[in-house]
Design an enzyme around this catalytic site. Structure first.
Site, short mmCIF file in Angstrom:
data_model
loop_
_atom_site.label_atom_id
_atom_site.label_comp_id
_atom_site.label_asym_id
_atom_site.label_seq_id
_atom_site.Cartn_x
_atom_site.Cartn_y
_atom_site.Cartn_z
N GLN A 84 -10.01 8.95 -4.99
CA GLN A 84 -9.72 9.72 -3.76
C GLN A 84 -10.88 10.59 -3.31
OE1 GLN A 84 -6.51 10.42 -1.50
NE2 GLN A 84 -8.54 10.61 -0.62
N GLU B 112 -11.21 4.79 7.23
CA GLU B 112 -10.01 5.50 7.69
C GLU B 112 -10.47 6.78 8.38
OE1 GLU B 112 -7.24 6.89 4.75
OE2 GLU B 112 -5.61 7.07 6.20
N HIS C 210 1.11 5.34 -2.20
CA HIS C 210 0.49 6.25 -3.18
C HIS C 210 1.61 6.88 -3.99
CE1 HIS C 210 -3.66 6.39 -1.29
NE2 HIS C 210 -2.94 5.88 -0.29
N HIS D 34 0.84 -1.21 0.00
CA HIS D 34 0.00 0.00 0.00
C HIS D 34 0.87 1.26 0.00
CE1 HIS D 34 -4.01 1.91 1.20
NE2 HIS D 34 -3.16 2.93 1.15
N TRP E 35 0.16 13.88 3.10
CA TRP E 35 -0.32 13.17 4.28
C TRP E 35 0.78 12.85 5.28
CZ3 TRP E 35 -1.96 12.16 -0.73
CH2 TRP E 35 -3.30 12.46 -0.97
N HIS F 268 -9.84 1.77 0.35
CA HIS F 268 -9.59 2.54 1.57
C HIS F 268 -10.90 2.45 2.36
CE1 HIS F 268 -6.04 4.01 -0.39
NE2 HIS F 268 -5.74 4.84 0.60
N ASP G 113 2.01 3.52 2.84
CA ASP G 113 1.04 4.56 2.51
C ASP G 113 1.71 5.77 1.84
OD1 ASP G 113 -1.65 5.21 2.36
OD2 ASP G 113 -1.75 6.15 4.34
N1 17E Z 1 -5.61 9.22 0.70
C1 17E Z 1 -6.39 8.72 1.68
O1 17E Z 1 -7.63 8.73 1.55
N2 17E Z 1 -5.83 8.18 2.79
C2 17E Z 1 -4.51 8.15 2.91
N3 17E Z 1 -3.99 7.63 4.02
C3 17E Z 1 -3.69 8.68 1.89
C4 17E Z 1 -4.28 9.19 0.79
C5 17E Z 1 -2.22 8.64 2.04
FE FE2 Z 2 -3.75 4.96 1.60
#
Ligand code: 17E
Ligand code: FE2
Length: 454
Positions: A158, A219, A65, A63, A321, A216, A315
């Site tokens: 996203q 989170e 990005h 994982h 982030w 995702h 990540d």
């Molecule tokens: N986008 C997201 O939704 N969550 C993350 N942890 C990252 C990008 C890095």
């Molecule tokens: Fe992520």
């Protein structure tokens, strides 16, 4: 034509007591057998004497990005440190994304990963961009690097599938253009119902195009965010279990015991994978708490105990982030030991599996991964006596081998200590850990054929 040959002698495999010798031809292992000190086999083109060093299948990044990597500070820094401001900053950077911009940044991080011994990478790629420019760039890069790194691309919406204009269309177009995996972000959709619907859309698409799923999921530090049960149920009913992954699932750190118990049972029956990103989620979550402050991690130990496959991911590397990072898997394992309180001896060994074999299961690498005759000869040799030793001392791979070719090497670099009238090398080794191994003496020779006439 026969390909170049490579032999490794006296290597220690994680969890196996005897030393082994390995032979490689045409990029694949041809034999893996108990070490024979008296062998008279002809020299190979490349000979590695591991001298008891740890040999592991390559690290696997489940994982990251890569589309956003190395953009920290552009166009501005994330002041609050929240996931939400990170998403806002990235959306300001997105219009400036070009093919060359993505190729330059993503390839640099892939080089760092190869040097760390990471030879399989799953990268999310934001597809809430009508141009899909990052997606096209990563598809191009995937083909260019395939002799060294196996790259999987997740079409990651996203800014939502239902909450972003044409989100569903863009997701499907990204799959048509070559994404390997379908993503989702249900906790970001505007309503709970849209969150549920977004999972159905993603799983449908994956089924139609025969792709994997990696969402995702949850989170957020909100105990009411419960989309992982929806994803697991979809996976269970469609028989897609191990082809489905729920990433982050940090809300699980906020659920009470009764609901968590129900979830353990559902997740283990469904067979889906979880990916925890301990370094980044420790930093991102808990930002709306005062004290006591939540750790913001999924239930790592408990889910492993329930039989669920859990892996650790990076990540972010220097992006909106998270401002730090080199995508070092041993740092993730170390952080995981602390963050998930996996300090037992067997638990520490498990964190090593979470950045190797367990992560390989997330990527569904199957027979394409592992130290076994017939499989691709990709591995790392670590200057360490065990996985625990490698994690504790944060060693760099001595050699990284991809498909039978040495692609990275690093000399161990101990500190020279002048100490009370003597000089010694310090590499933080506890001498008792070294019993029975002489891995400091590991060598490589590339003139194995010298002296023979053919
Ligand atoms: N986008 C997201 O939704 N969550 C993350 N942890 C990252 C990008 C890095
Ligand atoms: Fe992520």
């Amino acid at each position: 034509m026969t390909g170049a040959t490579l032999r490794v002698r006296a290597a220690r495999l994680p969890g196996r007591p005897d030393l082994v010798d390995l032979e490689v031809r045409d990029g694949r292992f041809t034999s893996v057998a108990t070490h024979d000190p008296g062998t008279t086999a002809a020299p190979a083109d490349v000979e590695i004497d591991a001298a008891g060093a740890l040999l592991s299948p390559p690290f696997v990044e489940p994982h990251i990005h890569l589309d956003a990597t190395l953009t920290a500070g552009e166009p501005r820094w994330n002041g609050s440190g929240t996931l939400w401001e990170g998403i806002a900053v990235w959306s300001e950077r997105k219009p400036d994304v070009t093919r060359d911009d993505v190729l330059d940044r993503a390839e640099q991080v892939l080089r760092w990963q190869a040097a760390h011994g990471v030879l399989h990478v799953r990268s999310h790629c934001d597809v809430t961009d009508p141009r899909l420019v990052a997606l096209d760039a990563l598809v191009e890069l995937r083909d260019r690097v395939r002799d060294v790194i196996g790259l999987q691309i997740v079409a990651f919406p996203q800014e939502g599938i239902l909450s972003f204009p044409d989100g569903e269309k863009l997701l499907e177009e990204a799959v048509r253009r070559g994404a390997d995996v379908v993503g989702a972000i249900p906790h970001f959709e505007d309503t709970r119902e849209d969150g549920v619907r977004s999972i159905e859309v993603a799983v449908d698409l994956a089924e139609r195009y025969d792709r994997l799923v990696d969402a995702h999921c949850d989170e957020i530090d909100d105990e009411h965010s419960r989309f992982v049960e929806v994803l697991a149920t979809q996976a269970l009913r469609r028989g897609m279990g191990e082809r489905v992954t729920a990433s982050h699932t940090t809300a699980m750190g906020s659920y009470g015991g009764a609901y968590a118990y129900k979830l353990e049972r559902l997740l283990s029956r469904s067979g889906i994978n979880l990916v925890s990103n301990p370094l980044v989620n420790l930093a991102l979550q808990g930002r709306f708490d005062s004290y006591p402050k939540r750790r913001g991690l999924t239930r790592v130990k408990e889910m492993l105990a329930a039989g669920v496959n859990v892996a650790f991911g990076s990540d972010d590397v220097m992006d909106p982030w998270f401002p730090l990072g080199t995508a070092n898997p041993l740092l993730l394992a170390h952080t995981g030991v602390v963050a998930a309180q996996m300090t037992g001896q067997a638990e520490i060994a498990e964190t090593f599996a979470m950045v190797t074999e367990r992560a390989a299961r997330v990527l569904a690498l199957g027979q394409g991964y592992g130290i076994e005759a017939g499989r691709p000869a990709s591995f790392v040799v670590l200057p360490a006596s065990s996985p625990m030793d490698a994690i504790r001392r944060q060693v760099r791979p001595r050699w990284v081998v991809a498909h039978g070719r040495v692609v990275a090497s690093a000399e161990p670099a101990p500190a020279r200590l002048r100490w009370l009238g003597t000089e010694v090398d310090v590499d933080f080794v506890r001498s008792r850990d070294e019993a029975g191994t002489g891995w400091r003496a590991a060598t490589i020779s590339t003139d194995g054929g010298a002296g023979s006439t053919d």
